[in-house]
Design an enzyme around this catalytic site. Sequence first.
Site, PDB file in Angstrom:
ATOM      1  N   LYS A 116      -3.815 -13.624  -1.394  1.00 32.41           N
ATOM      2  CA  LYS A 116      -2.596 -14.022  -0.689  1.00 32.41           C
ATOM      3  C   LYS A 116      -2.511 -15.540  -0.476  1.00 32.41           C
ATOM      4  CE  LYS A 116      -2.088  -9.669   1.810  1.00 32.41           C
ATOM      5  NZ  LYS A 116      -1.130  -8.880   1.048  1.00 32.41           N
ATOM      6  N   GLU A 200       0.140 -17.117   9.448  1.00 30.36           N
ATOM      7  CA  GLU A 200       1.523 -17.472   9.143  1.00 30.36           C
ATOM      8  C   GLU A 200       2.418 -17.012  10.273  1.00 30.36           C
ATOM      9  OE1 GLU A 200       2.221 -15.507   5.352  1.00 30.36           O
ATOM     10  OE2 GLU A 200       2.795 -13.638   6.313  1.00 30.36           O
ATOM     11  N   ASN A 235       2.775  -0.926   8.745  1.00 26.53           N
ATOM     12  CA  ASN A 235       2.871  -1.794   7.569  1.00 26.53           C
ATOM     13  C   ASN A 235       2.705  -1.052   6.256  1.00 26.53           C
ATOM     14  OD1 ASN A 235       3.180  -4.082   9.251  1.00 26.53           O
ATOM     15  ND2 ASN A 235       0.979  -4.149   9.533  1.00 26.53           N
ATOM     16  N   GLU A 275       7.302  -9.478  -3.347  1.00 26.60           N
ATOM     17  CA  GLU A 275       7.694  -8.953  -2.032  1.00 26.60           C
ATOM     18  C   GLU A 275       8.146 -10.079  -1.106  1.00 26.60           C
ATOM     19  OE1 GLU A 275       5.108  -4.884  -1.632  1.00 26.60           O
ATOM     20  OE2 GLU A 275       4.310  -6.639  -0.589  1.00 26.60           O
ATOM     21  N   GLU A 288       4.034 -11.645  -0.999  1.00 24.54           N
ATOM     22  CA  GLU A 288       2.967 -11.518  -1.992  1.00 24.54           C
ATOM     23  C   GLU A 288       3.586 -10.983  -3.270  1.00 24.54           C
ATOM     24  OE1 GLU A 288       0.129  -8.432  -1.629  1.00 24.54           O
ATOM     25  OE2 GLU A 288       1.547  -6.959  -0.881  1.00 24.54           O
ATOM     26  N   PHE A 348       0.584  11.568  12.906  1.00 24.29           N
ATOM     27  CA  PHE A 348       0.428  11.390  11.464  1.00 24.29           C
ATOM     28  C   PHE A 348      -1.032  11.375  11.026  1.00 24.29           C
ATOM     29  CE2 PHE A 348       4.498   9.675  12.712  1.00 24.29           C
ATOM     30  CZ  PHE A 348       5.352  10.232  11.777  1.00 24.29           C
TER      31      PHE A 348
HETATM   32  P1  ADP Z   1       0.019  -5.690   1.801  1.00 28.56           P
HETATM   33  O1  ADP Z   1      -0.753  -6.419   0.743  1.00 28.56           O
HETATM   34  O2  ADP Z   1      -0.863  -4.914   2.690  1.00 28.56           O
HETATM   35  O3  ADP Z   1       1.163  -4.914   1.228  1.00 28.56           O
HETATM   36  P2  ADP Z   1       1.989  -7.592   2.796  1.00 28.56           P
HETATM   37  O4  ADP Z   1       1.738  -9.041   2.980  1.00 28.56           O
HETATM   38  O5  ADP Z   1       2.819  -7.201   1.627  1.00 28.56           O
HETATM   39  O6  ADP Z   1       0.600  -6.839   2.752  1.00 28.56           O
HETATM   40  O7  ADP Z   1       2.635  -7.043   4.130  1.00 28.56           O
HETATM   41  C1  ADP Z   1       2.866  -5.680   4.356  1.00 28.56           C
HETATM   42  C2  ADP Z   1       3.885  -5.508   5.470  1.00 28.56           C
HETATM   43  O8  ADP Z   1       3.480  -6.173   6.678  1.00 28.56           O
HETATM   44  C3  ADP Z   1       5.247  -6.096   5.173  1.00 28.56           C
HETATM   45  O9  ADP Z   1       6.051  -5.204   4.462  1.00 28.56           O
HETATM   46  C4  ADP Z   1       5.796  -6.372   6.552  1.00 28.56           C
HETATM   47  O10 ADP Z   1       6.279  -5.186   7.141  1.00 28.56           O
HETATM   48  C5  ADP Z   1       4.580  -6.791   7.336  1.00 28.56           C
HETATM   49  N1  ADP Z   1       4.396  -8.246   7.354  1.00 28.56           N
HETATM   50  C6  ADP Z   1       3.566  -8.957   6.564  1.00 28.56           C
HETATM   51  N2  ADP Z   1       3.641 -10.273   6.841  1.00 28.56           N
HETATM   52  C7  ADP Z   1       4.538 -10.420   7.844  1.00 28.56           C
HETATM   53  C8  ADP Z   1       5.046 -11.532   8.593  1.00 28.56           C
HETATM   54  N3  ADP Z   1       4.629 -12.781   8.364  1.00 28.56           N
HETATM   55  N4  ADP Z   1       5.960 -11.294   9.548  1.00 28.56           N
HETATM   56  C9  ADP Z   1       6.370 -10.034   9.803  1.00 28.56           C
HETATM   57  N5  ADP Z   1       5.932  -8.952   9.145  1.00 28.56           N
HETATM   58  C10 ADP Z   1       5.019  -9.126   8.178  1.00 28.56           C
HETATM   59  P1  ADP Z   2       3.198  -0.505  -2.850  1.00 26.91           P
HETATM   60  O1  ADP Z   2       2.992  -0.323  -4.316  1.00 26.91           O
HETATM   61  O2  ADP Z   2       4.223   0.407  -2.324  1.00 26.91           O
HETATM   62  O3  ADP Z   2       3.358  -1.924  -2.375  1.00 26.91           O
HETATM   63  P2  ADP Z   2       0.678  -0.704  -1.569  1.00 26.91           P
HETATM   64  O4  ADP Z   2       0.779  -2.177  -1.698  1.00 26.91           O
HETATM   65  O5  ADP Z   2       0.559  -0.134  -0.211  1.00 26.91           O
HETATM   66  O6  ADP Z   2       1.907   0.037  -2.200  1.00 26.91           O
HETATM   67  O7  ADP Z   2      -0.518  -0.223  -2.475  1.00 26.91           O
HETATM   68  C1  ADP Z   2      -0.414   0.790  -3.462  1.00 26.91           C
HETATM   69  C2  ADP Z   2      -1.674   1.571  -3.502  1.00 26.91           C
HETATM   70  O8  ADP Z   2      -2.765   0.755  -3.777  1.00 26.91           O
HETATM   71  C3  ADP Z   2      -1.921   2.263  -2.205  1.00 26.91           C
HETATM   72  O9  ADP Z   2      -2.175   3.610  -2.495  1.00 26.91           O
HETATM   73  C4  ADP Z   2      -3.130   1.579  -1.615  1.00 26.91           C
HETATM   74  O10 ADP Z   2      -4.010   2.570  -1.104  1.00 26.91           O
HETATM   75  C5  ADP Z   2      -3.761   0.877  -2.781  1.00 26.91           C
HETATM   76  N1  ADP Z   2      -4.193  -0.483  -2.460  1.00 26.91           N
HETATM   77  C6  ADP Z   2      -3.548  -1.624  -2.728  1.00 26.91           C
HETATM   78  N2  ADP Z   2      -4.258  -2.695  -2.376  1.00 26.91           N
HETATM   79  C7  ADP Z   2      -5.394  -2.242  -1.846  1.00 26.91           C
HETATM   80  C8  ADP Z   2      -6.562  -2.868  -1.307  1.00 26.91           C
HETATM   81  N3  ADP Z   2      -6.708  -4.183  -1.248  1.00 26.91           N
HETATM   82  N4  ADP Z   2      -7.518  -2.079  -0.838  1.00 26.91           N
HETATM   83  C9  ADP Z   2      -7.397  -0.739  -0.892  1.00 26.91           C
HETATM   84  N5  ADP Z   2      -6.347  -0.103  -1.418  1.00 26.91           N
HETATM   85  C10 ADP Z   2      -5.350  -0.832  -1.893  1.00 26.91           C
HETATM   86 MG    MG Z   3       2.706  -5.641   0.208  1.00 32.81          MG
END
Ligand code: ADP
Ligand code: ADP
Ligand code: MG
Length: 669
Positions: A116, A200, A235, A275, A288, A348
Amino acid sequence: MFNKILIANRGEIACRVIKTARRMGIATVAVYSDADRDALHVEMADEAVHIGPAAAAESYLVAEKIIAACKATGAQAVHPGYGFLSERASFCEALEKEGIVFIGPKPKAITAMGDKIESKKFANAAKVSTVPGYLGVIEDATHAERIAAEIGYPVMIKASAGGGGKGMRIAWSEAEVRDGFDRARSEARSSFGDERVFIEKYVVDPRHIEIQVLADAHGNVLYLGERECSIQRRNQKVAEEAPSPFLDEATRKAMGEQSVALAKAVDYQSAGTVEFIVDRDRNFYFLEMNTRLQVEHPVTELVTGIDLVEQMIRVAAGEKLPFAQSDIKLNGWAIESRLYAEDPYRNFLPSIGRLTRYRPPSEGTSGNAIVRNDTGVFEGAEISMYYDPMIAKLCTWAPTRLEAIEAMGQALDGFVVDGIEHNVPFLAALMKHPRWREGRLSTGFIAEEYSEGFAPMAPDAGQQAVLAAVALSAALIESNRRDRFDDRLRAHSGALRETWTVKLGDDYVDIRLLDGLVTIPFDMDIAAGGKQFNVVTDWRPGDPVWRGKVGNATVTAQLRPILNGLRVDWQGLSVKAKVFTPQHAALDKLMPVKLPPDTSKLLLCPMPGLVVSIAVTEGQEVKAGETLAVVEAMKMENVLRAERDLTVGKINAKPGESLAVDAVIMEFD
Ligand code: ADP
Ligand code: ADP
Ligand code: MG
């Protein structure tokens, strides 16, 4: 084009990739662990290779085993799906060395976007708007406090290597940054093996909107519109849609063009997702980039008509994209619901077990809507504790958003899953939620609208009339069939009784039949709740799904036999229905009410799982919020805390013990 590809994944996504490959005339190889011997993806593929024990770390995550399987079967390319090895640059490199093609981006792009902090630096350089924040190394909690003050509260502390909604925490004050920083760092270390965190701005009440990009090896990069994924729990996405009800053409274009710029900056090829979070004023900020096929990609396929997996395979084989940006048109609306094996009524918590019944709604065109169900399970299959608890991705498409939501409601109402707990009632209730229907979304939607959790709902008067009509029709159809058995003595005079009372939960609904005869298919005018309407259905005894019309409403409900009655599930409601004559109803009202047992002095195991630790001893006094025990299920540790101040009585469970749901872990005095 390839003759044979291997799918280095399992579950619905492996099945989904196999479908497209088969359509393209490409042979497929599945891989499977001990837990997946009988899995659907193994059944669907032309060949299958066993790659080890159930634990993913010993099977699906072992690059060498995947490569050996390619060599053994002659597979020329690997589709990684999502999760597992899909975002491991080292895996692509290892494949490349063996002359096997990775169906995805090049290692360089994966490395650049997989982290990230690094990806935000790339995004800044490509003039993509990012969330204000600090991307340097944060030395200690004091340094973190200083940065947070500069950014302005609230802030989010995030693990650079995080993913899947894990590894982030919000801080609203100096104290929370101080406390959160150290914990975020140690969590990042234990979850992702990388303790780097960054800070951030936390955008309050944002929407999550992401852009699908598609790029080939010849420098063509396109964006395929957006998906809105604001319906999230902790999230993690629960329901998604395309397009977003919030974007205007100008914002869509700006987000699309920035995403393309970012993809170009890392020489991206294949399908990828950029995203963003979007604030109330439609300011958008890069979050990201996911360098893989995204879980929710079907909604984009439904509105663009493009098969993303096919394009990924073609691009990997060196083909040029067959369309230009101006060819990409968004048509209609698509919704996705993620069906999870989890108990919506118990916060859940994950649920595992055998699918004693699994009857998804039929796919294809239904009226002006399309139903698509991406699944990796079948009736009789087992949802194990080893992998992702997703059962299926149910998608609907229709010309407009509300029609797509209606179609989703009907499809969910007809989706029969027994044997495990699942979130269909929650998703069905969501489809009826006024704020969702209006498209007034934010990532806080579920937390705000279901702040006390999802509780069984009570039907309103209109819903009661429908439920009563469904239950009565089923009872009349059943008695009609009993009456038609040969040589049966008639149980009644033959004339159909005019007045009936249907008990729904604790309420009684009076119904008057306006026609004297039961016909099959059932078609009857009735009066209930001060209104008259027609009830039509072709339901037959034994069908789990009741389909028909009640007045003007098309109704799909599920019926399950219970003692002296039926359980009716509809629109997220689950109601016990008993059909009485008015005389029986009058007597029923006199029956003593059986009170549920008092469980307030017991700590029950909330799901089948393994006791990791017991944190208290007999006789110990505990304050509300303190940990009582930790139970592991589906690879998640669930901390069971005291709901009030209490004194621990007898302890019945020991660490290492496997418990069934509702087993008594300990008693309180
Ligand atoms: P991941 O790799 O786990 O998907 P993301 O950075 O894409 O992490 O964030 C996942 C979710 O967390 C986002 O869809 C949003 O709902 C929330 N989120 C992440 N960063 C922020 C932020 N700076 N402010 C508010 N919500 C955030
Ligand atoms: P999306 O494709 O909807 O953004 P996610 O970012 O939540 O979904 O991740 C998709 C799949 O990959 C999920 O099933 C999650 O369990 C897995 N995944 C993604 N990143 C990681 C990580 N860093 N560690 C563990 N599992 C991950
Ligand atoms: Mg994400």
